[in-house]
Scaffold this motif. Sequence first.
Motif, PDB file in Angstrom:
ATOM      1  N   ASP A  53       0.823  -1.162   0.337  1.00 13.95           N
ATOM      2  CA  ASP A  53       0.171   0.781   0.212  1.00 13.95           C
ATOM      3  C   ASP A  53       0.863   1.053  -0.277  1.00 13.95           C
ATOM      4  N   GLY A  54       1.095   1.775  -1.111  1.00 11.63           N
ATOM      5  CA  GLY A  54       2.377   3.137  -1.379  1.00 11.63           C
ATOM      6  C   GLY A  54       3.516   2.855  -1.170  1.00 11.63           C
ATOM      7  N   ASP A  55       3.906   3.365  -0.070  1.00  9.76           N
ATOM      8  CA  ASP A  55       5.146   3.442   1.038  1.00  9.76           C
ATOM      9  C   ASP A  55       5.246   1.992   2.059  1.00  9.76           C
ATOM     10  N   GLU A  56       4.230   1.328   2.498  1.00  8.84           N
ATOM     11  CA  GLU A  56       4.198   0.234   3.197  1.00  8.84           C
ATOM     12  C   GLU A  56       4.212  -1.189   2.070  1.00  8.84           C
ATOM     13  N   LEU A  57       5.034  -2.133   2.932  1.00  9.53           N
ATOM     14  CA  LEU A  57       4.669  -3.425   2.512  1.00  9.53           C
ATOM     15  C   LEU A  57       4.814  -4.478   3.643  1.00  9.53           C
ATOM     16  N   PHE A  58       4.190  -5.291   3.567  1.00  5.36           N
ATOM     17  CA  PHE A  58       3.371  -6.151   4.858  1.00  5.36           C
ATOM     18  C   PHE A  58       2.693  -7.110   4.405  1.00  5.36           C
ATOM     19  N   GLY A  86      10.658 -13.999  12.636  1.00  7.08           N
ATOM     20  CA  GLY A  86      10.670 -12.364  12.781  1.00  7.08           C
ATOM     21  C   GLY A  86       8.577 -11.936  12.871  1.00  7.08           C
ATOM     22  N   TRP A  87       8.207 -12.749  12.818  1.00 11.92           N
ATOM     23  CA  TRP A  87       6.931 -12.218  12.992  1.00 11.92           C
ATOM     24  C   TRP A  87       6.563 -12.225  14.530  1.00 11.92           C
ATOM     25  N   ARG A 100       1.992 -10.601  12.088  1.00 16.41           N
ATOM     26  CA  ARG A 100       2.657  -9.562  10.817  1.00 16.41           C
ATOM     27  C   ARG A 100       3.919  -9.580  10.965  1.00 16.41           C
ATOM     28  N   LEU A 101       4.539  -9.145   9.756  1.00 12.87           N
ATOM     29  CA  LEU A 101       5.776  -8.863   9.694  1.00 12.87           C
ATOM     30  C   LEU A 101       5.123  -8.097   7.972  1.00 12.87           C
ATOM     31  N   SER A 102       6.229  -6.558   9.171  1.00 11.17           N
ATOM     32  CA  SER A 102       6.265  -5.412   8.379  1.00 11.17           C
ATOM     33  C   SER A 102       8.105  -5.673   7.423  1.00 11.17           C
ATOM     34  N   ALA A 103       8.099  -5.605   6.397  1.00 11.71           N
ATOM     35  CA  ALA A 103       9.230  -4.698   5.799  1.00 11.71           C
ATOM     36  C   ALA A 103       9.535  -3.468   5.350  1.00 11.71           C
ATOM     37  N   GLY A 104       8.846  -2.517   5.840  1.00 10.98           N
ATOM     38  CA  GLY A 104       9.250  -1.503   5.290  1.00 10.98           C
ATOM     39  C   GLY A 104       8.462  -0.355   3.952  1.00 10.98           C
ATOM     40  N   ALA A 105       9.010  -0.220   3.104  1.00 12.09           N
ATOM     41  CA  ALA A 105       9.405   0.510   1.823  1.00 12.09           C
ATOM     42  C   ALA A 105       9.090  -0.401   0.872  1.00 12.09           C
ATOM     43  N   PRO A 106       8.380  -0.594   0.053  1.00 15.34           N
ATOM     44  CA  PRO A 106       8.026  -1.723  -1.001  1.00 15.34           C
ATOM     45  C   PRO A 106      10.112  -1.281  -1.580  1.00 15.34           C
ATOM     46  N   GLY A 107      10.784  -2.559  -2.411  1.00 15.05           N
ATOM     47  CA  GLY A 107      11.809  -2.485  -3.566  1.00 15.05           C
ATOM     48  C   GLY A 107      11.971  -3.820  -3.313  1.00 15.05           C
ATOM     49  N   PRO A 108      13.216  -3.559  -4.604  1.00  8.27           N
ATOM     50  CA  PRO A 108      13.063  -5.323  -4.777  1.00  8.27           C
ATOM     51  C   PRO A 108      13.920  -6.154  -3.407  1.00  8.27           C
ATOM     52  N   ILE A 113      12.337 -10.466   0.899  1.00 14.04           N
ATOM     53  CA  ILE A 113      12.386 -10.215   2.003  1.00 14.04           C
ATOM     54  C   ILE A 113      10.319 -10.767   2.541  1.00 14.04           C
ATOM     55  N   ILE A 114       9.500 -10.971   2.235  1.00 13.89           N
ATOM     56  CA  ILE A 114       8.249 -11.074   2.431  1.00 13.89           C
ATOM     57  C   ILE A 114       7.867 -12.148   1.426  1.00 13.89           C
ATOM     58  N   ALA A 115       8.631 -12.466   0.123  1.00 10.68           N
ATOM     59  CA  ALA A 115       8.192 -13.647  -0.130  1.00 10.68           C
ATOM     60  C   ALA A 115       8.922 -14.820   0.580  1.00 10.68           C
ATOM     61  N   ALA A 116      10.747 -14.901   1.011  1.00  9.69           N
ATOM     62  CA  ALA A 116      11.116 -15.757   1.469  1.00  9.69           C
ATOM     63  C   ALA A 116       9.929 -15.863   2.711  1.00  9.69           C
ATOM     64  N   ALA A 117       9.877 -14.848   3.112  1.00 13.32           N
ATOM     65  CA  ALA A 117       9.041 -15.559   4.860  1.00 13.32           C
ATOM     66  C   ALA A 117       7.861 -16.210   4.874  1.00 13.32           C
ATOM     67  N   THR A 118       7.080 -15.230   3.411  1.00 16.18           N
ATOM     68  CA  THR A 118       6.114 -16.064   3.296  1.00 16.18           C
ATOM     69  C   THR A 118       6.121 -18.095   2.578  1.00 16.18           C
ATOM     70  N   VAL A 119       7.116 -17.827   1.494  1.00 14.59           N
ATOM     71  CA  VAL A 119       7.471 -19.332   1.860  1.00 14.59           C
ATOM     72  C   VAL A 119       7.689 -20.174   2.924  1.00 14.59           C
ATOM     73  N   ARG A 120       8.482 -19.740   4.045  1.00 12.00           N
ATOM     74  CA  ARG A 120       8.579 -20.762   5.436  1.00 12.00           C
ATOM     75  C   ARG A 120       7.873 -20.518   6.508  1.00 12.00           C
ATOM     76  N   VAL A 121       6.971 -19.860   6.109  1.00 14.67           N
ATOM     77  CA  VAL A 121       5.297 -19.631   6.914  1.00 14.67           C
ATOM     78  C   VAL A 121       4.656 -21.014   6.521  1.00 14.67           C
ATOM     79  N   LEU A 122       4.158 -21.070   5.064  1.00 13.81           N
ATOM     80  CA  LEU A 122       3.163 -21.779   4.375  1.00 13.81           C
ATOM     81  C   LEU A 122       4.346 -23.059   4.850  1.00 13.81           C
ATOM     82  N   ARG A 123       5.436 -23.600   4.583  1.00 17.84           N
ATOM     83  CA  ARG A 123       6.046 -24.785   4.924  1.00 17.84           C
ATOM     84  C   ARG A 123       6.766 -25.375   5.811  1.00 17.84           C
TER      85      ARG A 123
END
Length: 450
Positions: A53-58, A86-87, A100-108, A113-123
């Motif tokens: 959402d704009g300048d926030e990725l979580f 880290g959640w 919740r896991l907040s990563a700050g401003a969106p960027g590569p 970080i969010i993609a990797a953390a999501t995969v680890r939680v799912l697995r």
Amino acid sequence: MAFAQPETGDNWAAFEDRLCTLLASEIELRLTLEANGYDRFGDTNHFVTITRDGDELFADASSNEVTVEPERHLSEADMRRLRELGWAAPDPATYVRYWRLSAGAPGPETCRIIAAATVRVLREVFRVADPADLRAHGWTGEDGGLHVGELGVGAHSLPWRDSGPVPPVGFAAARGESAALIAFIARTVTATRAGAVPGGQLPRDLNRMVRAAGADQFEVTRVLLEQLLPLWPTRHAPLGVWKAWRGTLVRMARESTRARGVLLDLLPTAKGIDGWWLELLVDCGVTDALTGRGDARILPADGRAGWLSRTIGFPRWSGIVEKRRATWPPALWPRPLLELIPRMAAALIADGDPVHPNGGKMSGHGIDLRVMEALVAHGIPIAEVDVRGYLDVTGWVRHAEAEESLAALAAHPVFGPMLIECAEKQEPKWLEGTGKAVPSSRWSPLSGLN
């Protein structure tokens, strides 16, 4: 498209790369990845929702606060693992009911970080064996469906309805455009089954193609809606889509028992749709079954009490993951529901099934005092409120009208004392000048009920 199954066993690595690419491709989005079956409300037991959402990725992962079935609750070991990854744990003080896991401003880097953390939680926490076992849906911008097919996850449809194959399209076309129109319907249904949310442009594109084909507008839209309505991503379509199809929905419901049943089980999530949707159900004649005056064949899968519990709880639990997070507390329930509850009272009393005043799903959520007053005043069976539940006095103080009354609730032997206790914690000034008595029909934020 189907997710590839490489011999090297790197399905999750490929999925993480695709997820990272998707997160980086949009300025605004919300993506939900669902796993591990459905609860009795037709909702997934475990999920991760990613919001940009704009300048926030979580990312938010489901917690025991939002999981109905006790056997699906996270264990102490699961919650310890989430903390290690880290959640942050759910925080009732800030109305965050998820991990919740907040990563700050969106960027590569933060997308990775969010993609990797999501995969680890799912697995590791939700124990999903393969990305192909996930279900996904999402949106981007104000009314655009998020195309999640490239993630390689499964199709997602309502568990109690079978959408079936795309049927032959039997409408007549005056010019040679019918093939393009049929292909458009097939592509739309296929994309929705793959997780794409119908966007605001869909009704306009369909109308344009119908005019080009010289086809019947209602018949074509009906053919499409018969396929889309049972599919889970349709539930997340923006309000403009539902408004564009209102006339077709009303006519379908009046002509088809099956259509009325699908509409009754469906709870769209668009912002601001709550009261509008209930008014639509009334116009469709769907609520007649809820009041005991209509066709009993279209009762909700979980009964009248279950439907009312889901409807009461819906705006609260869905609003938490809404990207446009509104100022707390949310507004009280709109008038159409408050008018429907008395009409349902006789049937609910005859059924004998209790209504969960906080929705029966998110027991840590505040209970709407308007709804509670209506349930108590009409003698409707009420389920025991979980220890985490509370009466939302702040919502009442901020949104109620001066002539509204809490007389029945205040006089109740169980909920009356709960009302006083919650008022003392949330709005102590509301009780000034009245002591412990809350008997009257008028309220003031400073002087209590007069």
